[in-house]
Enzyme design. Structure first.
Site, PDB file in Angstrom:
ATOM      1  N   ARG A 101       0.907  -1.188  -0.037  1.00 55.71           N
ATOM      2  CA  ARG A 101       0.090   0.512   0.487  1.00 55.71           C
ATOM      3  C   ARG A 101       0.796   1.506   0.430  1.00 55.71           C
ATOM      4  NH1 ARG A 101      -4.554   0.312   4.506  1.00 55.71           N
ATOM      5  NH2 ARG A 101      -2.807   1.082   5.746  1.00 55.71           N
ATOM      6  N   LYS A 200      -2.973   6.075   1.651  1.00 57.71           N
ATOM      7  CA  LYS A 200      -2.648   7.193   3.115  1.00 57.71           C
ATOM      8  C   LYS A 200      -1.796   7.754   3.327  1.00 57.71           C
ATOM      9  CE  LYS A 200      -3.524   4.968   7.209  1.00 57.71           C
ATOM     10  NZ  LYS A 200      -4.844   5.225   7.427  1.00 57.71           N
ATOM     11  N   GLU A 236     -16.870   6.570   4.236  1.00 59.84           N
ATOM     12  CA  GLU A 236     -16.390   5.959   5.234  1.00 59.84           C
ATOM     13  C   GLU A 236     -16.424   6.457   6.774  1.00 59.84           C
ATOM     14  OE1 GLU A 236     -10.982   5.884   5.427  1.00 59.84           O
ATOM     15  OE2 GLU A 236     -12.231   5.136   2.657  1.00 59.84           O
TER      16      GLU A 236
HETATM   17  C1  COI Z   1      -4.823   3.197  11.290  1.00 63.50           C
HETATM   18  O1  COI Z   1      -5.284   2.622  11.858  1.00 63.50           O
HETATM   19  O2  COI Z   1      -3.988   2.537  11.473  1.00 63.50           O
HETATM   20  C2  COI Z   1      -4.677   4.733  10.578  1.00 63.50           C
HETATM   21  O3  COI Z   1      -4.142   4.308   9.653  1.00 63.50           O
HETATM   22  C3  COI Z   1      -6.165   4.852  11.342  1.00 63.50           C
HETATM   23  C4  COI Z   1      -5.600   6.105  11.976  1.00 63.50           C
HETATM   24  C5  COI Z   1      -4.724   6.113  13.218  1.00 63.50           C
HETATM   25  C6  COI Z   1      -4.608   7.371  11.148  1.00 63.50           C
END
Ligand code: COI
Length: 352
Positions: A101, A200, A236
């Site tokens: 990812r 992300k 989401e």
């Molecule tokens: C995760 O669930 O790892 C996320 O990226 C969410 C958040 C803490 C940025």
């Protein structure tokens, strides 16, 4: 280039001895608890790929004020966890999916990614060097945060010339405490078609703080976003994918470009199929919230969290929770595999 970090060797470091760090493990939430080491690896445009990284003491870094990340948000993050089994062995959960990812995100943000091998090696070294911070079984897990940053200077808009990959870690407990009451947000969108919602990107998060803050001011726990194109379908929550359950059927928005392809989302779908549920990945109209038996959220940080209620245009829908639910069955199997209580027939866990 990130400077002022000094390479060190955990095996000869007298400050970090002991099986477990001295910490009140019962008090873990989801906040940063600084651990001993982080991993840093650099890459310049001439090199165009990462070479050897190293462990350094966890701490502040120097960065040029005109770096790509500080000025224009050129960066992606990842999140994964390390789990301590009953026999004290430490396991990672599907870390190669995070590496893949990150590669997709790096390509979208015009950055060179670490190779899968470099990514996995960095994760393993980070967890190993900080292993006294992996909580005892039953108390939590270790959250690992890889970052890929445009660290070189550039005043004009465009990809920078230097990149830094960093991995740090923190022990964590539950992401959400107490009841989970969501409100549907109708003015702010987390992702647009062609945007960065499906990777992300670091810029995806601060842009929704206003929606989260306003929801919390009104007493809600989190925001549920709608799709930006029609405003009619579920998207989401702020850091997690959403699933709705009706009878034996579980539905979740399809990953069609704006949805983050969560690794817990993917794993929950796969576990649900093993357990015999029907899973539909499709557009989920917001009205279906009022006909659902259960709603749950998935994410690495929050794992699987049942939703107590969702409020949309002033109307509140409430949901089933507890042991006799679909979400609970999926949670039990998934966390069972992660913590080694359920045999990992799918080959998802990687021993440190
Ligand atoms: C995760 O669930 O790892 C996320 O990226 C969410 C958040 C803490 C940025």
């Amino acid at each position: 280039r990130v400077a002022s970090v000094q390479t060190c060797d955990p095996s000869t470091d007298s400050d970090v001895k002991g099986e477990y760090a001295n910490y009140k493990w019962d008090e873990l939430g989801f906040g940063l608890i600084p651990t001993d080491y982080m991993y840093v690896m650099n890459c310049s445009k001439e090199e165009n790929s990462f070479s050897k990284g190293s462990l350094v003491r966890f701490g502040n870094m120097e960065m040029n004020p005109s770096s790509g990340i500080l000025n224009y948000g050129q960066g992606v993050l990842e999140g994964l966890k390390a789990y301590r089994k009953e026999d004290e062995k430490i396991m990672l959960f599907r870390p190669e999916l995070n590496a893949m990812r990150m590669k997709v995100g790096a390509e979208r943000m015009c950055m060179p990614p670490p190779t899968t091998q470099q990514f996995l090696d960095a994760i393993k070294q980070t967890v190993h060097a900080n292993k006294r911070w992996v909580p005892p079984q039953g108390k939590g897990s270790m959250y690992i945060r890889p970052l890929l940053l445009g660290s070189g200077p550039r005043l004009g808009v465009g990809p920078t010339s230097e990149y830094t990959f960093i991995t740090y870690a923190s022990p964590v407990g539950n992401y959400h405490e107490g009841t989970l009451n969501l409100v549907v947000e109708e003015n702010i969108y987390r992702a647009t078609p062609g945007g960065t919602g499906c990777i992300k990107a670091i810029i995806n998060y601060a842009s929704i703080y206003k929606a989260i803050t306003e929801a919390k001011t009104k007493g809600f726990s989190d925001v549920l976003f709608l799709d930006a194109k029609t405003g009619k379908n579920l998207e989401e929550a702020s850091t997690s994918n959403i699933f709705i359950v009706k009878g034996n059927v579980i539905s979740t928005p399809a990953t069609d470009g704006t949805i983050l392809p969560g690794i817990t989302r993917k794993s929950a779908i796969e576990v649900a199929s093993v357990l015999g549920y029907k899973v539909e990945e499709r557009a989920v109209p917001v009205e279906e919230l009022f006909d659902a038996d259960e709603v749950f959220l998935t994410g690495t940080a929050m794992v699987i969290n049942h939703v107590d209620s969702v409020t949309y245009q002033g109307q509140r829908a409430e949901y089933k929770k507890g042991a006799d639910t679909v979400g609970h069955n999926i949670y039990e199997m998934l966390t069972g595999i992660q913590f080694g209580r359920v045999e990992d027939k799918l080959g998802w866990t990687v021993e440190l």
